[in-house]
Design an enzyme around this catalytic site. Structure first.
Site, PDB file in Angstrom:
ATOM      1  N   GLN A 233       8.092  -9.123   7.876  1.00 16.00           N
ATOM      2  CA  GLN A 233       9.326  -8.547   7.352  1.00 16.00           C
ATOM      3  C   GLN A 233       9.767  -7.303   8.118  1.00 16.00           C
ATOM      4  O   GLN A 233      10.681  -6.602   7.690  1.00 16.00           O
ATOM      5  CB  GLN A 233       9.192  -8.258   5.858  1.00 16.00           C
ATOM      6  CG  GLN A 233       8.190  -7.194   5.460  1.00 16.00           C
ATOM      7  CD  GLN A 233       7.911  -7.210   3.966  1.00 16.00           C
ATOM      8  OE1 GLN A 233       7.352  -8.168   3.421  1.00 16.00           O
ATOM      9  NE2 GLN A 233       8.314  -6.155   3.261  1.00 16.00           N
TER      10      GLN A 233
ATOM     11  N   GLY B  15       9.423  -3.963  -8.578  1.00 14.99           N
ATOM     12  CA  GLY B  15      10.293  -2.876  -8.968  1.00 14.99           C
ATOM     13  C   GLY B  15      11.751  -3.197  -8.706  1.00 14.99           C
ATOM     14  O   GLY B  15      12.086  -3.903  -7.749  1.00 14.99           O
ATOM     15  N   GLU B  16      12.629  -2.659  -9.543  1.00 14.49           N
ATOM     16  CA  GLU B  16      14.068  -2.865  -9.356  1.00 14.49           C
ATOM     17  C   GLU B  16      14.634  -2.018  -8.216  1.00 14.49           C
ATOM     18  O   GLU B  16      15.774  -2.242  -7.815  1.00 14.49           O
ATOM     19  CB  GLU B  16      14.823  -2.551 -10.650  1.00 14.49           C
ATOM     20  CG  GLU B  16      14.592  -3.580 -11.744  1.00 14.49           C
ATOM     21  CD  GLU B  16      15.440  -3.322 -12.977  1.00 14.49           C
ATOM     22  OE1 GLU B  16      16.095  -2.252 -13.043  1.00 14.49           O
ATOM     23  OE2 GLU B  16      15.446  -4.172 -13.868  1.00 14.49           O
TER      24      GLU B  16
ATOM     25  N   HIS C  80       4.534   2.300  -8.169  1.00 16.59           N
ATOM     26  CA  HIS C  80       3.613   1.170  -8.135  1.00 16.59           C
ATOM     27  C   HIS C  80       2.686   1.172  -9.355  1.00 16.59           C
ATOM     28  O   HIS C  80       2.378   0.113  -9.917  1.00 16.59           O
ATOM     29  CB  HIS C  80       2.742   1.228  -6.877  1.00 16.59           C
ATOM     30  CG  HIS C  80       3.489   1.048  -5.598  1.00 16.59           C
ATOM     31  ND1 HIS C  80       3.726   2.098  -4.732  1.00 16.59           N
ATOM     32  CD2 HIS C  80       4.055  -0.045  -5.037  1.00 16.59           C
ATOM     33  CE1 HIS C  80       4.380   1.644  -3.670  1.00 16.59           C
ATOM     34  NE2 HIS C  80       4.609   0.357  -3.834  1.00 16.59           N
TER      35      HIS C  80
ATOM     36  N   MET D 279      11.583   6.599  -6.027  1.00 21.61           N
ATOM     37  CA  MET D 279      10.292   6.693  -5.369  1.00 21.61           C
ATOM     38  C   MET D 279      10.141   5.562  -4.358  1.00 21.61           C
ATOM     39  O   MET D 279      10.463   4.416  -4.639  1.00 21.61           O
ATOM     40  CB  MET D 279       9.159   6.653  -6.389  1.00 21.61           C
ATOM     41  CG  MET D 279       9.067   7.896  -7.225  1.00 21.61           C
ATOM     42  SD  MET D 279       7.546   7.952  -8.183  1.00 21.61           S
ATOM     43  CE  MET D 279       7.670   9.605  -8.867  1.00 21.61           C
TER      44      MET D 279
ATOM     45  N   ARG E 239       8.403   5.184   1.902  1.00 23.32           N
ATOM     46  CA  ARG E 239       9.070   5.732   3.087  1.00 23.32           C
ATOM     47  C   ARG E 239       9.639   7.133   2.856  1.00 23.32           C
ATOM     48  O   ARG E 239      10.080   7.762   3.813  1.00 23.32           O
ATOM     49  CB  ARG E 239      10.172   4.779   3.555  1.00 23.32           C
ATOM     50  CG  ARG E 239       9.639   3.502   4.225  1.00 23.32           C
ATOM     51  CD  ARG E 239      10.764   2.674   4.815  1.00 23.32           C
ATOM     52  NE  ARG E 239      10.273   1.588   5.657  1.00 23.32           N
ATOM     53  CZ  ARG E 239      10.142   0.322   5.270  1.00 23.32           C
ATOM     54  NH1 ARG E 239      10.451  -0.018   4.015  1.00 23.32           N
ATOM     55  NH2 ARG E 239       9.694  -0.598   6.097  1.00 23.32           N
TER      56      ARG E 239
ATOM     57  N   GLN F 259      15.681  -7.782  -3.155  1.00 23.87           N
ATOM     58  CA  GLN F 259      14.399  -8.462  -3.011  1.00 23.87           C
ATOM     59  C   GLN F 259      13.966  -9.107  -4.320  1.00 23.87           C
ATOM     60  O   GLN F 259      13.503 -10.257  -4.342  1.00 23.87           O
ATOM     61  CB  GLN F 259      13.335  -7.471  -2.542  1.00 23.87           C
ATOM     62  CG  GLN F 259      11.923  -8.032  -2.509  1.00 23.87           C
ATOM     63  CD  GLN F 259      10.925  -7.016  -2.009  1.00 23.87           C
ATOM     64  OE1 GLN F 259      10.707  -6.885  -0.814  1.00 23.87           O
ATOM     65  NE2 GLN F 259      10.321  -6.277  -2.925  1.00 23.87           N
TER      66      GLN F 259
ATOM     67  N   GLY G 239       0.814  -1.204   0.000  1.00 21.40           N
ATOM     68  CA  GLY G 239       0.000   0.000   0.000  1.00 21.40           C
ATOM     69  C   GLY G 239       0.851   1.259   0.000  1.00 21.40           C
ATOM     70  O   GLY G 239       2.027   1.235  -0.344  1.00 21.40           O
TER      71      GLY G 239
END
Length: 288
Positions: free
Chosen positions: A65, A151-152, A41, A188, A191, A157, A35
Site C-alpha cells: 500500500q 477506525g473511522e 489503536h 490521532m 504519521r 478505507q 504498528g
C-alpha cells in the site's frame, strides 16, 4: 491489565491458537494495524474485547500500500512499545508476520476494488486500495475471526473494507470506531510523529475546517460549495497543500447533491510540510 502478550510470526501457530479458542467456544476479533500504536489503536482493542472473548492485533507494515516514493522505509516502527501497550489493554495474541510470510516468492495475486475505492484517496494514491484490500483479505483468511475493528479516521478505507467483505461473502463483521482525537481536535495518527513543532501547532485547523463545512451543509448550505472554497482558502493560508476537501455520501462515497437527505461525510486530505494528513467528520443532523 498488564503483563506480556504472546506473539506469533508464522501461520501454523496462529491457526492452532485460534482453533483452540474456537473449540472452547470463544469469539474472536481482529484489529489490523501497521504498528506505531497510539491511543486510537488501543480504543479499537477495547471495543474488540467488549465484543469478543478473544482479540488478535496484527502488526505488519504493508509494502503493497506504499508507492515507491512514499514513506515505507521511514514509517514509524516500535514493536517493543506496541507489545507493551497491547498487553495493557488485554490483547490475547499478536500476529506479526514478516514480508516473506505475507508475500512469499511467486506471490502474484491482487484484489482491486472499485466502487468506494474510486476517487478521493485513489486520485492521489492509485495503488493504495488494491494493497489494502489484498492484505486485509489475507489477514482475514489467516486469522478467521468473527469481527474486525477499524477506525473511522481512515473513512474511505473503512468503506472499502466493508465493501470487499460484502462483495466476497467473507464470514465476518466489520466494525468502525469513531476517530480518536487529541485535545485540540487533531485526529490521532502514527504519521503525526512526522510533524514539526510549528506544523503540529497548525495541524488542528484541518479538523476545525471540516467541522465548519459540515455545519454549513447541515444548516442548508447545499453540497457545501461555498464553505468548501472558504475552507480550502483558510487551509492554504495556513500552509496546507490541499489534495481534496469534499462532501460525499457516507455509504457510497459518491459526490453529494444539494439537498441530499442521505447521510453525508466531509473528507479531507492535505499536506502540511512533509506530512500528509487525512480526516473526516459526519455532517450533523443525519446519522450514518
Amino acid at each position: 491489565m498488564s503483563g506480556t502478550v504472546s506473539v506469533v510470526r508464522s501461520l501454523a501457530p496462529l491457526r492452532a491458537e485460534v482453533r483452540a479458542w474456537r473449540e472452547a467456544g470463544d469469539s474472536v476479533a481482529l484489529i489490523p494495524t501497521m504498528g506505531a500504536l497510539h491511543r486510537g489503536h488501543l480504543e479499537l482493542m477495547r471495543l474488540a474485547k467488549a465484543r469478543c472473548r478473544r482479540a488478535v492485533a496484527s502488526i505488519f507494515v504493508n509494502p503493497a500500500q506504499f508507492a515507491p516514493h512514499e514513506d515505507f522505509e521511514r514509517y514509524p516502527r516500535d514493536e517493543a512499545g506496541d507489545l507493551a501497550k497491547l498487553a495493557e489493554v488485554g490483547c490475547d495474541l499478536v500476529w506479526a508476520p514478516d514480508r516473506s510470510q505475507m508475500y512469499p516468492e511467486g506471490f502474484a495475486t491482487r484484489i482491486v476494488p472499485g466502487g468506494t475505492a474510486e476517487g478521493l484517496e485513489a486520485e492521489f494514491r492509485p495503488h493504495f486500495f488494491a494493497g489494502v484490500a489484498t492484505v486485509c483479505c489475507k489477514l482475514f483468511t489467516q486469522v478467521a475471526h468473527d469481527i474486525a475493528v477499524f477506525g473511522e479516521k481512515d473513512y474511505q478505507q473503512l468503506c472499502v473494507v466493508r465493501q470487499v467483505v460484502r462483495d466476497l461473502d467473507l464470514p465476518l463483521q466489520i466494525l468502525g470506531h469513531p476517530t480518536v482525537r487529541e485535545p485540540d481536535g487533531l485526529a490521532m495518527s502514527s504519521r503525526n510523529a512526522y510533524l514539526s513543532a510549528e506544523n503540529r501547532t497548525a495541524a488542528p485547523l484541518l479538523h476545525r475546517t471540516i467541522a465548519a463545512v459540515a455545519r454549513a451543509v447541515s444548516a442548508g448550505g447545499g453540497a457545501g460549495g461555498t464553505a468548501i472554497a472558504e475552507g480550502e482558502a483558510a487551509l492554504q493560508s495556513a500552509g496546507f497543500k490541499v489534495d481534496y476537501l469534499e462532501v460525499r455520501h457516507a455509504e457510497t462515497l459518491r459526490p453529494a447533491a444539494p439537498g441530499s437527505e442521505r447521510p453525508l461525510r466531509v473528507l479531507v486530505a492535505a499536506w502540511l510540510g512533509k506530512t500528509r494528513l487525512i480526516d473526516n467528520v459526519q455532517v450533523p443532523g443525519i446519522r450514518d
